[in-house]
Write an enzyme that holds these catalytic residues in place. Structure first.
Site, mmCIF file in Angstrom:
data_model
loop_
_atom_site.group_PDB
_atom_site.id
_atom_site.type_symbol
_atom_site.label_atom_id
_atom_site.label_comp_id
_atom_site.label_asym_id
_atom_site.label_seq_id
_atom_site.Cartn_x
_atom_site.Cartn_y
_atom_site.Cartn_z
ATOM 1 N N ASP A 5 -47.655 -42.740 29.257
ATOM 2 C CA ASP A 5 -47.107 -41.385 29.078
ATOM 3 C C ASP A 5 -46.870 -41.077 27.598
ATOM 4 O O ASP A 5 -46.545 -41.975 26.815
ATOM 5 C CB ASP A 5 -45.792 -41.282 29.862
ATOM 6 C CG ASP A 5 -45.348 -39.836 30.024
ATOM 7 O OD1 ASP A 5 -46.182 -38.915 29.868
ATOM 8 O OD2 ASP A 5 -44.164 -39.622 30.316
ATOM 9 N N ARG A 37 -53.624 -30.990 23.162
ATOM 10 C CA ARG A 37 -53.206 -32.104 24.025
ATOM 11 C C ARG A 37 -54.345 -33.088 24.263
ATOM 12 O O ARG A 37 -54.138 -34.295 24.351
ATOM 13 C CB ARG A 37 -52.714 -31.555 25.376
ATOM 14 C CG ARG A 37 -51.411 -30.784 25.293
ATOM 15 C CD ARG A 37 -51.023 -30.261 26.676
ATOM 16 N NE ARG A 37 -50.877 -31.335 27.633
ATOM 17 C CZ ARG A 37 -49.785 -32.087 27.760
ATOM 18 N NH1 ARG A 37 -48.733 -31.861 27.006
ATOM 19 N NH2 ARG A 37 -49.732 -33.045 28.651
ATOM 20 N N HIS A 54 -54.893 -37.284 24.466
ATOM 21 C CA HIS A 54 -55.518 -38.105 25.519
ATOM 22 C C HIS A 54 -56.642 -38.972 24.934
ATOM 23 O O HIS A 54 -56.819 -40.121 25.345
ATOM 24 C CB HIS A 54 -56.060 -37.216 26.641
ATOM 25 C CG HIS A 54 -54.976 -36.498 27.407
ATOM 26 N ND1 HIS A 54 -53.852 -37.131 27.882
ATOM 27 C CD2 HIS A 54 -54.839 -35.194 27.768
ATOM 28 C CE1 HIS A 54 -53.074 -36.253 28.511
ATOM 29 N NE2 HIS A 54 -53.654 -35.070 28.447
ATOM 30 N N LEU A 90 -60.218 -60.728 33.334
ATOM 31 C CA LEU A 90 -59.154 -59.734 33.500
ATOM 32 C C LEU A 90 -59.608 -58.687 34.509
ATOM 33 O O LEU A 90 -60.703 -58.130 34.382
ATOM 34 C CB LEU A 90 -58.861 -59.031 32.165
ATOM 35 C CG LEU A 90 -57.873 -57.862 32.224
ATOM 36 C CD1 LEU A 90 -56.438 -58.353 32.395
ATOM 37 C CD2 LEU A 90 -57.950 -57.002 30.965
#
Ligand code: FPP
Length: 245
Positions: free
Chosen positions: A18, A31, A35, A129
């Site tokens: 977040d 924005r 991201h 992983l």
């Protein structure tokens, strides 16, 4: 080679990434730039988890509720996913990462679904992983879809049957949940699987989340006593775990 013996490394780390929007806003940027920086932070985090011996990393990349964001942000996030897949899958494969996309495929374009399937197929043989990317995912959706699948098979609904039908059935539950960006809530992430996870809330905005911030979370995790419903005395008197012979 660097070692990380001072930390108690969780086997399964889950992250709510977040703060991308605020990171961008503080810099007077769109924005989506936040991201895009978030994708870079995720790449850095995967590398750090590989170096520290984390077995499973599960991240919340797009929630069932994120469709309600402005159209350009939603399409921008879809575009970032597509470009990240095109750019990163082969290299992630070489690094031993096994990719899983967890979430509802309905609602995603055919092109994106084909990309997700191909990435999963190409990396299925890897075992260093497991990277679960929760995309179009919600914890309530996951529980409901698991219940529907179990019911459709006419099987009894039990903890075990639901668990086996969940999106993360291929891994053990998270040991540590990290949420960046300063908010202290779960936001419909892994509602079933977080039952006994340790929670760590970091004020760092996701694009700034680096190795030092990860180590801080691991250090806090190492200082926790995990009791799983038992008493502290029971935990402390338990014999150390046996190594396999
Ligand atoms: C929350 O920040 C973040 C998201 C909704 C998207 C998370 C996505 C990424 C880290 C990158 C995309 C990854 C892939 C693989 C496509 P926010 O926008 O809610 O930030 P804010 O709370 O500051 O507004």
């Amino acid at each position: 080679m660097q070692t990380f013996t001072e930390f108690s490394v969780p086997a399964h780390v889950a992250i709510v990434m977040d703060g991308n929007g605020r990171w961008a806003k503080r810099r007077f940027m769109p924005r989506l730039t936040g991201h895009a920086q978030g994708v870079k932070a995720l790449r850095r985090c995967v590398k750090a988890c590989l170096e520290r011996g984390v077995a499973v990393l599960t991240v919340f990349a797009f929630s069932s509720e994120n469709w309600q964001r402005p159209e350009d942000e939603v399409s921008g996030l879809m575009g970032l996913l597509t470009s990240a897949l095109g750019r990163e899958v082969a290299q992630l494969g070489r690094e031993g990462v096994q990719l899983h996309f967890v979430g509802e495929r309905r609602g995603l374009s055919e092109r994106i679904c084909a990309g997700l399937d191909a990435a999963e197929r190409e990396t299925a043989h890897n075992s260093r992983l497991v990277l679960n990317i929760c995309f179009n995912y919600g914890g309530r959706w996951d529980i409901a879809q698991a219940a529907a699948r179990v019911a459709a098979r006419g099987e009894p609904i039990t903890e075990a049957s639901l668990n086996a039908a969940m999106g993360l059935a291929h891994v053990a539950d998270p040991d540590l949940l990290i949420r960046t960006g300063g908010e202290m809530r779960i936001s419909n992430f892994l509602l079933w699987q977080l039952a006994y996870s340790e929670l760590f809330f970091s004020p760092v905005l996701w694009p700034d989340f680096d190795e030092a911030a990860l180590d801080e979370a691991f250090a806090a995790y190492g200082a926790r006593e995990r009791r799983f419903g038992k008493t502290s005395a029971q935990i402390q008197s338990a014999p150390p775990a046996q190594l396999p012979v």
